[in-house]
Design a protein around this motif. Structure first.
Motif, PDB file in Angstrom:
ATOM      1  N   TYR A 116       0.991  -1.175   0.162  1.00  0.00           N
ATOM      2  CA  TYR A 116      -0.332  -0.521   0.240  1.00  0.00           C
ATOM      3  C   TYR A 116       0.655   1.442   0.166  1.00  0.00           C
ATOM      4  O   TYR A 116       1.858   1.315   0.811  1.00  0.00           O
ATOM      5  N   GLU A 151      -3.699  -3.316  -5.155  1.00  0.00           N
ATOM      6  CA  GLU A 151      -4.296  -3.172  -3.875  1.00  0.00           C
ATOM      7  C   GLU A 151      -6.401  -3.044  -4.384  1.00  0.00           C
ATOM      8  O   GLU A 151      -7.292  -3.368  -3.881  1.00  0.00           O
ATOM      9  N   ARG A 169      -7.708  -6.583  -3.870  1.00  0.00           N
ATOM     10  CA  ARG A 169      -9.153  -6.570  -3.134  1.00  0.00           C
ATOM     11  C   ARG A 169      -9.737  -5.648  -2.399  1.00  0.00           C
ATOM     12  O   ARG A 169     -10.981  -6.738  -2.168  1.00  0.00           O
TER      13      ARG A 169
END
Length: 468
Positions: free
Chosen positions: A448, A453, A456
């Motif tokens: 991050y 990302e 997710r």
């Protein structure tokens, strides 16, 4: 004529498919020769197709990013950039690629014959070079990796200096203010983004009802919206009637009665396999109307000992797939006819528009038609920290998954680094059983802030949809 016998494999064409086949065959201890009729190795991919268009796209994308950056806005006007200057930079990339690829043949002891390759009889290839010299290569196997070229209808004058195809556009010596692009497939859409990014007015003429209709509908719609937002005019469901070119520009008359006028015309309506004049008739082979050859599981044609890979066999006509086709074909030749052969499957689509598009697996339409109970997980880039930092907030990642098993069925991405992001999902989709589920993205810690990302975020979004 010099006669050279004892070859295990003669490859005609040094694009991705031919190069990969030659390198793999050499590593399998086969005696390999490659025939290339251009002054340098690399094929259409390196000199006119993939590498030049992606190099141009990168330059335009850098210009667009500069204009978006509040700290740099106004420093550089895209309209001040000349097409010739961009091509000069692109030539540098091409030269670098040629240097790298030439080294492959030297290190692997693959003999390169420069000239036109023609099959004269089973197991024989004649090479005619530009200086009138001839070689006759005798080989146990012949591989056709001759690639493809832009399709030219007979009633369009491609010799006119204002009419271009995706090869000759690299030789354009002026920067048009307005260009018509006929054909809104992958190549046409990519060049539409390049020219709109330069501030050129673009009319994109699509013979189909939807842009890139093989894509997931939501992704196709997103690209259409973005192109229009950048000033591109998209004309759907149109077919040409006549092309009239003069010293000042080009007029495109459409069957609907519309008449378009621009400084130049870029024709991007299909490609044809390079199978003319290579001696197919001498071994009993015939290409289809698009110049393509039929092959079996081992990439062997109907002629014994003659194989074909890459664009010359049709789908998927991607450099990435062609490379693997060449490798797998060489493996099959080395292993012999009694051993199982590999085929290229599950190829990710990479479309280098601005922003880019990439996908793997099935679309929503395909899953609906098959009556598969699926759900969608989405991550919009505008909500990702990394996208906000880079200013690349246009786009999304969507995951299609089975409602009951959570198996990942398809991944579709539009936006910044789409062609890189897709490989995370592709790797998971190739895993067996329970390893290929939405759970992987939920249970795995991603760096991050990153674009990856988005997996997710999309997975949690999808899981929330079925928990309601």
């Amino acid at each position: 004529m010099d006669i050279s016998a004892g070859w295990d494999l003669v490859v005609i064409g040094s694009g991705p498919a031919g190069e990969a086949a030659a390198m793999q065959a050499a590593k399998e201890d086969l005696r390999v020769a490659i025939v290339e009729d251009q002054p340098a190795v690399g094929g259409n991919c390196t000199h006119w197709g993939t590498i030049p268009s992606k190099a141009l796209r990168h330059q335009v994308r850098q210009l667009v990013r500069t204009q978006r950056n509040p700290l740099l806005r106004g420093i550089l006007n895209p309209r001040e950039i000349r097409w010739q200057d961009m091509i000069a930079r692109t030539r540098e990339v091409i030269d670098s690629q040629v240097h790298v690829r030439s080294g492959f043949y030297v290190r692997n002891r693959v003999k390169v014959f420069r000239g036109r390759g023609t099959i004269t009889a089973p197991g024989e290839v004649r090479v005619d070079d530009a200086n009138g010299r001839q070689w006759l290569l005798r080989s146990r196997n012949i591989l056709l990796a001759t690639g493809s070229r832009p399709y030219h209808p007979e009633d369009v004058d491609f010799d006119h200096p204002r009419v271009y195809d995706s090869d000759t556009i690299l030789d354009m010596d002026h920067t048009p203010r307005h260009i018509i692009i006929y054909g809104a497939g992958v190549i046409g859409s990519e060049y539409a983004c390049i020219f709109t990014g330069l501030g050129v007015r673009v009319d994109l003429v699509n013979s189909r009802e939807h842009l890139l209709d093989f894509l997931d509908t939501e992704i196709s719609d997103a690209l259409s919206y973005h192109l229009r937002d950048q000033g591109c005019t998209i004309r759907q469901g149109e077919h040409y009637q006549r092309v009239v070119a003069d010293d000042e520009g080009v007029t495109l008359e459409l069957q609907s009665g519309k008449v378009l006028r621009a400084d130049a015309l870029l024709w991007c309506n299909g490609r044809s396999g390079n199978t003319q004049g290579i001696g197919l008739e001498n071994i009993g082979l015939e290409a289809n109307s698009r110049g393509q050859l039929a092959v079996d599981q081992r990439y062997q044609t109907e002629a014994e000992g003659v194989y074909a890979v890459g664009d010359v066999v049709g789908w998927p006509s991607l450099a990435s797939a062609s490379y693997d086709q060449g490798r797998f074909c060489a493996e099959a030749i080395a292993a012999g006819p009694d051993q199982p052969a590999r085929r290229v499957t599950d190829v990710p689509t990479g479309i280098y528009t601005i922003p880019g598009i990439s996908c793997v697996g099935r679309t929503e339409h395909e899953l609906t038609e098959a009556r598969v109970p699926y759900e969608v997980g989405q991550a919009f880039f505008k909500n990702l920290a990394r996208a906000q930092i880079t200013g690349e907030q246009v786009g999304m990642l969507k995951i299609l998954f089975h409602r009951e098993t959570l198996e990942v069925l398809g991944i579709h991405c539009f936006g910044y680094q789409a062609m890189e992001i897709i490989h995370v999902g592709q790797a998971i989709m190739r895993q067996p059983g329970e390893l290929n589920t939405l759970r992987y993205f939920i249970d795995t810690t991603f760096n991050y802030p990153t674009m990856a990302e988005a997996y997710r975020v999309a997975a949690i979004n999808g899981l929330n949809r079925i928990r309601r």
